[in-house]
Design an enzyme around this catalytic site. Structure first.
Site, PDB file in Angstrom:
ATOM      1  N   TYR A 161       1.777  11.673   2.024  1.00 53.75           N
ATOM      2  CA  TYR A 161       1.574  12.962   2.674  1.00 53.75           C
ATOM      3  C   TYR A 161       1.196  12.749   4.141  1.00 53.75           C
ATOM      4  O   TYR A 161       1.197  11.629   4.636  1.00 53.75           O
ATOM      5  CB  TYR A 161       0.557  13.787   1.892  1.00 53.75           C
ATOM      6  CG  TYR A 161       1.001  14.034   0.464  1.00 53.75           C
ATOM      7  CD1 TYR A 161       2.261  14.569   0.190  1.00 53.75           C
ATOM      8  CD2 TYR A 161       0.197  13.688  -0.618  1.00 53.75           C
ATOM      9  CE1 TYR A 161       2.697  14.767  -1.110  1.00 53.75           C
ATOM     10  CE2 TYR A 161       0.623  13.874  -1.922  1.00 53.75           C
ATOM     11  CZ  TYR A 161       1.883  14.414  -2.162  1.00 53.75           C
ATOM     12  OH  TYR A 161       2.311  14.598  -3.450  1.00 53.75           O
ATOM     13  N   PRO A 181      -8.244  14.267  -8.842  1.00 50.28           N
ATOM     14  CA  PRO A 181      -7.374  15.395  -8.486  1.00 50.28           C
ATOM     15  C   PRO A 181      -5.988  15.211  -9.071  1.00 50.28           C
ATOM     16  O   PRO A 181      -5.400  14.134  -8.970  1.00 50.28           O
ATOM     17  CB  PRO A 181      -7.350  15.352  -6.957  1.00 50.28           C
ATOM     18  CG  PRO A 181      -7.627  13.917  -6.615  1.00 50.28           C
ATOM     19  CD  PRO A 181      -8.561  13.422  -7.682  1.00 50.28           C
ATOM     20  N   GLN A 224      -9.830  18.785  -2.876  1.00 49.55           N
ATOM     21  CA  GLN A 224      -9.025  17.857  -2.097  1.00 49.55           C
ATOM     22  C   GLN A 224      -8.147  18.652  -1.133  1.00 49.55           C
ATOM     23  O   GLN A 224      -7.423  19.562  -1.536  1.00 49.55           O
ATOM     24  CB  GLN A 224      -8.143  17.001  -3.004  1.00 49.55           C
ATOM     25  CG  GLN A 224      -7.414  15.902  -2.247  1.00 49.55           C
ATOM     26  CD  GLN A 224      -6.539  15.069  -3.154  1.00 49.55           C
ATOM     27  OE1 GLN A 224      -5.490  15.533  -3.573  1.00 49.55           O
ATOM     28  NE2 GLN A 224      -6.952  13.848  -3.442  1.00 49.55           N
ATOM     29  N   ARG A 264      -9.899   9.846   0.132  1.00 51.95           N
ATOM     30  CA  ARG A 264      -9.088   9.236  -0.935  1.00 51.95           C
ATOM     31  C   ARG A 264      -7.999   8.385  -0.283  1.00 51.95           C
ATOM     32  O   ARG A 264      -7.227   8.886   0.546  1.00 51.95           O
ATOM     33  CB  ARG A 264      -8.471  10.333  -1.784  1.00 51.95           C
ATOM     34  CG  ARG A 264      -7.356   9.882  -2.713  1.00 51.95           C
ATOM     35  CD  ARG A 264      -7.813   9.650  -4.123  1.00 51.95           C
ATOM     36  NE  ARG A 264      -6.726   9.850  -5.077  1.00 51.95           N
ATOM     37  CZ  ARG A 264      -6.835   9.670  -6.375  1.00 51.95           C
ATOM     38  NH1 ARG A 264      -7.990   9.308  -6.888  1.00 51.95           N
ATOM     39  NH2 ARG A 264      -5.827   9.858  -7.176  1.00 51.95           N
TER      40      ARG A 264
END
Length: 358
Positions: free
Chosen positions: A181, A24, A99, A228
């Site tokens: 994040y 991604p 994602q 991930r």
């Protein structure tokens, strides 16, 4: 010849024709409303001979947006836009997952608008700045800490995002649990100062990420969900007292869900073997990432370090990366100046090895 890399493999419910995965990559080519258009459709279709495409991080709600022109998976228009992408990839025989990326405190009101709050695990502002189309470089917004009930509501946003992704034609989803994040903001001791069930002990700090994975798996089946993660990552001003232990706990809990795969990035700090950490929990169900070329990817799969290898930068300038690796052709380099700009330049105009645009 790269016999291991070009053999088919199954990751949960995902059938891959080869073990070359497109990682991604945020490229900022959606429209102002986060809707994928013709450029994104062409970009992904050009690369559909990858065994698996992991499409760039898409926000599950307006509060989760980080970047200008970043796609979402929350509105009917976004679902329809992504459907055009997945139809194009499937028409060329490809497999594609989305994602899911909630940015948390990484963002700006100049991107999301004044009516959309910036939220995080705790009210701790990230150091640094972010580019905005409206006002140039701006400091990250000061976030508001989510209440316990609001955390649970964000978990439900991830459940809905998985359902939306399937409606958009994706074969599955991947939870973005790195790069500072929201899931990582909960995981890291430096950004999580909570005292409820989502803070304090390492078991509590990984709870949010686990519950998001659990909700997504319940919604569309665990064999269509991936994770991930990246032990040791400090991007976007994150820090943790023991990153290896925190990620090992996340991997241990996540492995109980029967997910399709774990997508693990090589650790850039001494003393952490991210691949070994992931293998202890997930066994061979790994997609390995970071710094591979064809020869090293073939060697990693041959040694049983993982079932597949993902490539990021090589897929930027080589829409035909799979055939270039198969034929032993030289790989083209990419132009950094066009990584995040609007338009086709540096996105859909890289030529195939034969000289024709894909």
């Amino acid at each position: 010849m790269l016999p291991h890399l070009f053999s088919p493999v199954r990751l949960g419910e995902l059938a891959l024709s080869n073990r070359i995965v497109m990682a991604p990559m945020t490229r900022n080519r959606a429209d102002a409303d986060g809707v994928p258009g013709e450029l994104m459709t062409l970009h992904y279709a050009q690369r559909a001979d990858a065994g698996l495409i992991v499409a760039e991080g898409a926000w599950p709600s307006a509060a989760g947006q980080a970047y200008c022109r970043q796609p979402g998976i929350a509105t009917a228009a976004q679902i329809a836009g992504w459907r055009r992408v997945t139809d194009a990839v499937h028409a060329r025989g490809g497999c594609i997952v989305l994602q899911i990326m909630h940015a948390g405190r990484i963002g700006s009101r100049h991107i999301k608008g004044d009516k959309v709050e910036t939220v995080s695990a705790s009210a701790i502002q990230a150091a640094g700045e972010i580019y905005t189309d409206a006002a140039g470089m701006q400091p990250f917004d000061m976030p508001r800490a989510l209440s316990t009930e609001e955390v649970r509501a964000v978990v439900e946003e991830h459940r809905q995002a998985a359902l939306n992704a399937r409606e958009a034609g994706f074969d599955g989803v991947e939870l973005h649990c790195t790069s500072g994040y929201l899931p990582m903001q909960f995981m890291c001791s430096g950004t999580n100062h909570r005292s409820d069930e989502y803070g304090g002990s390492v078991e509590n700090r990984v709870r949010f990420a686990f519950e998001c994975l659990q909700a997504m798996a319940e919604a569309i089946g665990p064999g269509r969900v991936g994770l991930r993660f990246n032990p040791g990552n400090t991007f976007n001003d994150t820090s943790d007292g023991d990153s290896a232990a925190t990620h090992a706990e996340l991997a241990r809990q996540a492995a109980t869900l029967g997910l399709a795969y774990a997508h693990v990035m090589k650790a850039t700090v001494p003393g952490i073997d991210a691949f070994a950490l992931a293998r202890e929990a997930f066994g061979e169900r790994l997609i390995l990432n970071d710094g591979f070329d064809g020869a090293s990817a073939e060697a990693a799969v041959a040694r049983g370090l993982g079932l597949a290898v993902s490539f990021a930068r090589h897929f930027i300038a080589n829409p035909d990366l799979v055939s270039r690796l198969r034929d032993g052709r030289i790989l083209a380099g990419f132009d950094r100046r066009t990584l995040y700009t609007a338009g086709a330049a540096g996105y859909t105009d890289y030529p195939r090895a034969e000289g024709a645009i894909a």
